[in-house]
Design an enzyme around this catalytic site. Structure first.
Site, PDB file in Angstrom:
ATOM      1  N   CYS A 227     -11.231   2.777  -0.022  1.00  0.00           N
ATOM      2  CA  CYS A 227      -9.826   3.028   0.304  1.00  0.00           C
ATOM      3  C   CYS A 227      -9.526   2.201   1.530  1.00  0.00           C
ATOM      4  O   CYS A 227     -10.300   2.234   2.509  1.00  0.00           O
ATOM      5  CB  CYS A 227      -9.579   4.514   0.577  1.00  0.00           C
ATOM      6  SG  CYS A 227      -7.907   4.875   1.188  1.00  0.00           S
ATOM      7  N   THR A 228      -8.439   1.451   1.512  1.00  0.00           N
ATOM      8  CA  THR A 228      -8.144   0.564   2.632  1.00  0.00           C
ATOM      9  C   THR A 228      -7.810   1.316   3.914  1.00  0.00           C
ATOM     10  O   THR A 228      -7.850   0.739   4.996  1.00  0.00           O
ATOM     11  CB  THR A 228      -6.989  -0.403   2.275  1.00  0.00           C
ATOM     12  OG1 THR A 228      -5.836   0.343   1.862  1.00  0.00           O
ATOM     13  CG2 THR A 228      -7.414  -1.359   1.173  1.00  0.00           C
TER      14      THR A 228
ATOM     15  N   GLY B  54      -3.645   8.767  -3.768  1.00  0.00           N
ATOM     16  CA  GLY B  54      -4.918   9.321  -4.203  1.00  0.00           C
ATOM     17  C   GLY B  54      -4.843  10.687  -4.845  1.00  0.00           C
ATOM     18  O   GLY B  54      -5.773  11.100  -5.550  1.00  0.00           O
TER      19      GLY B  54
ATOM     20  N   CYS C 171      -4.512  -1.746  -1.835  1.00  0.00           N
ATOM     21  CA  CYS C 171      -4.749  -0.335  -2.124  1.00  0.00           C
ATOM     22  C   CYS C 171      -5.700  -0.252  -3.309  1.00  0.00           C
ATOM     23  O   CYS C 171      -5.394  -0.793  -4.386  1.00  0.00           O
ATOM     24  CB  CYS C 171      -3.422   0.353  -2.450  1.00  0.00           C
ATOM     25  SG  CYS C 171      -3.573   2.059  -3.039  1.00  0.00           S
ATOM     26  N   ASN C 172      -6.836   0.382  -3.124  1.00  0.00           N
ATOM     27  CA  ASN C 172      -7.811   0.501  -4.205  1.00  0.00           C
ATOM     28  C   ASN C 172      -7.274   1.332  -5.362  1.00  0.00           C
ATOM     29  O   ASN C 172      -7.481   0.998  -6.532  1.00  0.00           O
ATOM     30  CB  ASN C 172      -9.097   1.143  -3.678  1.00  0.00           C
ATOM     31  CG  ASN C 172      -9.933   0.204  -2.843  1.00  0.00           C
ATOM     32  OD1 ASN C 172     -10.818  -0.484  -3.343  1.00  0.00           O
ATOM     33  ND2 ASN C 172      -9.651   0.170  -1.546  1.00  0.00           N
TER      34      ASN C 172
ATOM     35  N   ASP D 126       0.865  -1.185   0.000  1.00  0.00           N
ATOM     36  CA  ASP D 126       0.000   0.000   0.000  1.00  0.00           C
ATOM     37  C   ASP D 126       0.900   1.232   0.000  1.00  0.00           C
ATOM     38  O   ASP D 126       2.112   1.130   0.205  1.00  0.00           O
ATOM     39  CB  ASP D 126      -0.910  -0.006   1.231  1.00  0.00           C
ATOM     40  CG  ASP D 126      -1.931   1.130   1.235  1.00  0.00           C
ATOM     41  OD1 ASP D 126      -2.295   1.619   0.148  1.00  0.00           O
ATOM     42  OD2 ASP D 126      -2.356   1.538   2.330  1.00  0.00           O
ATOM     43  N   SER D 127       0.289   2.381  -0.207  1.00  0.00           N
ATOM     44  CA  SER D 127       1.064   3.617  -0.125  1.00  0.00           C
ATOM     45  C   SER D 127       1.362   3.999   1.320  1.00  0.00           C
ATOM     46  O   SER D 127       2.288   4.751   1.598  1.00  0.00           O
ATOM     47  CB  SER D 127       0.310   4.768  -0.803  1.00  0.00           C
ATOM     48  OG  SER D 127      -0.878   5.065  -0.090  1.00  0.00           O
TER      49      SER D 127
END
Length: 263
Positions: free
Chosen positions: A189-190, A44, A75-76, A11-12
């Site tokens: 969004c996670t 995002g 991560c979406n 993920d970020s």
């Protein structure tokens, strides 16, 4: 397959912990490598071109270093933009995270659902396609919020969450035409499930939230069915190991990560 070979979560930031937790519940012996691309955070607010170039390149380096049995893009934003490119580039099973529009539509009684994600996620054609395929009889309202991502990261670092700020982000959905009829909101969004208590207070008891975490956990369990797992040291990896990253150490330790590395 080595029994200690990890599952890699990417993920970020720390939002992917909301995917790791239900996966760990199903696979308690799983060894995990959790990667936060905090040097690129937040995804995002970045362009599609930046994400499409950055994510496959980083995951290529990570797969080479940690040889995971499976990669979860937790991560979406990264998934809706770069999932196909990552799958084409890497010879390892890849599980993506996409907005849970299908289960939201299946449970909505008012036929009005909200999609709460990052700005980059909610504008993607991928989301248009999900809405068309699974929620064609619903009104699907969207809002992209960078604020909630920041609040989730702050909460994990031990700072207080501004409840008024959470309420303002939800209001951006409910003020839209038919927004007052929303009965299900997709956490696309996670990071956002990390604010589950605050979001529930802001939304009230008539609204429920859904996210992809439990479904992803079941998918990982299915893909690793029959494989041996032996517990071993979990590793948290950052692309920038600064004070902000170190402030997350207690939260990471609660998820079993006591070792930090820099990519």
């Amino acid at each position: 397959m080595r029994p200690t070979q990890p599952v890699l979560f990417f993920d970020s930031g720390v939002g992917g912990l909301s995917v790791l937790a239900p996966t760990r519940a199903l696979l308690p012996a799983m060894r995990a490598v959790y990667v936060a691309d905090n040097a690129g955070y937040p995804y995002g607010t970045r362009s599609e071109a930046e994400i499409a170039a950055r994510v496959p390149a980083l995951l290529g380096r990570l797969v080479e270093r940690y040889t995971p049995r499976l990669v979860v893009i937790a991560c979406n934003t990264a998934s809706t933009i770069a999932l196909a490119a990552v799958r084409a580039a890497l010879d390892v099973p890849i599980v993506g995270t996409v907005p849970a529009i299908k289960p939201a539509a299946q449970t909505s009684r008012t036929r009005v659902i909200g999609v709460l994600g990052t700005a980059a996620t909610v504008r993607q054609p991928y989301v248009d396609d999900l809405a068309t395929r699974f929620a064609s009889d619903c009104t699907v309202l969207r809002h992209g919020s960078a604020t909630l991502v920041t609040l989730a990261e702050a909460k994990l670092a031990g700072r207080a969450v501004d409840q008024h700020a959470v309420a303002a982000e939800l209001a951006a959905l409910t003020v839209q035409p038919e927004g007052e009829r929303i009965d299900v909101i997709v956490n696309a969004c996670t990071h956002f499930p990390l604010l589950d208590a605050e979001l529930a207070v802001a939304a009230g008891p008539a609204v429920r939230f859904v996210d992809g975490g439990p479904g992803i956990a079941r998918r990982v369990q299915h893909l690793t069915d029959g494989q041996d797992f032996t517990p071993a040291e979990d590793i948290a990896v950052f692309t920038r190991l600064d004070d902000a990253a170190r402030a997350l150490t207690p939260a990471l330790a609660r998820h079993g990560f006591t070792r930090l590395e820099l990519l």
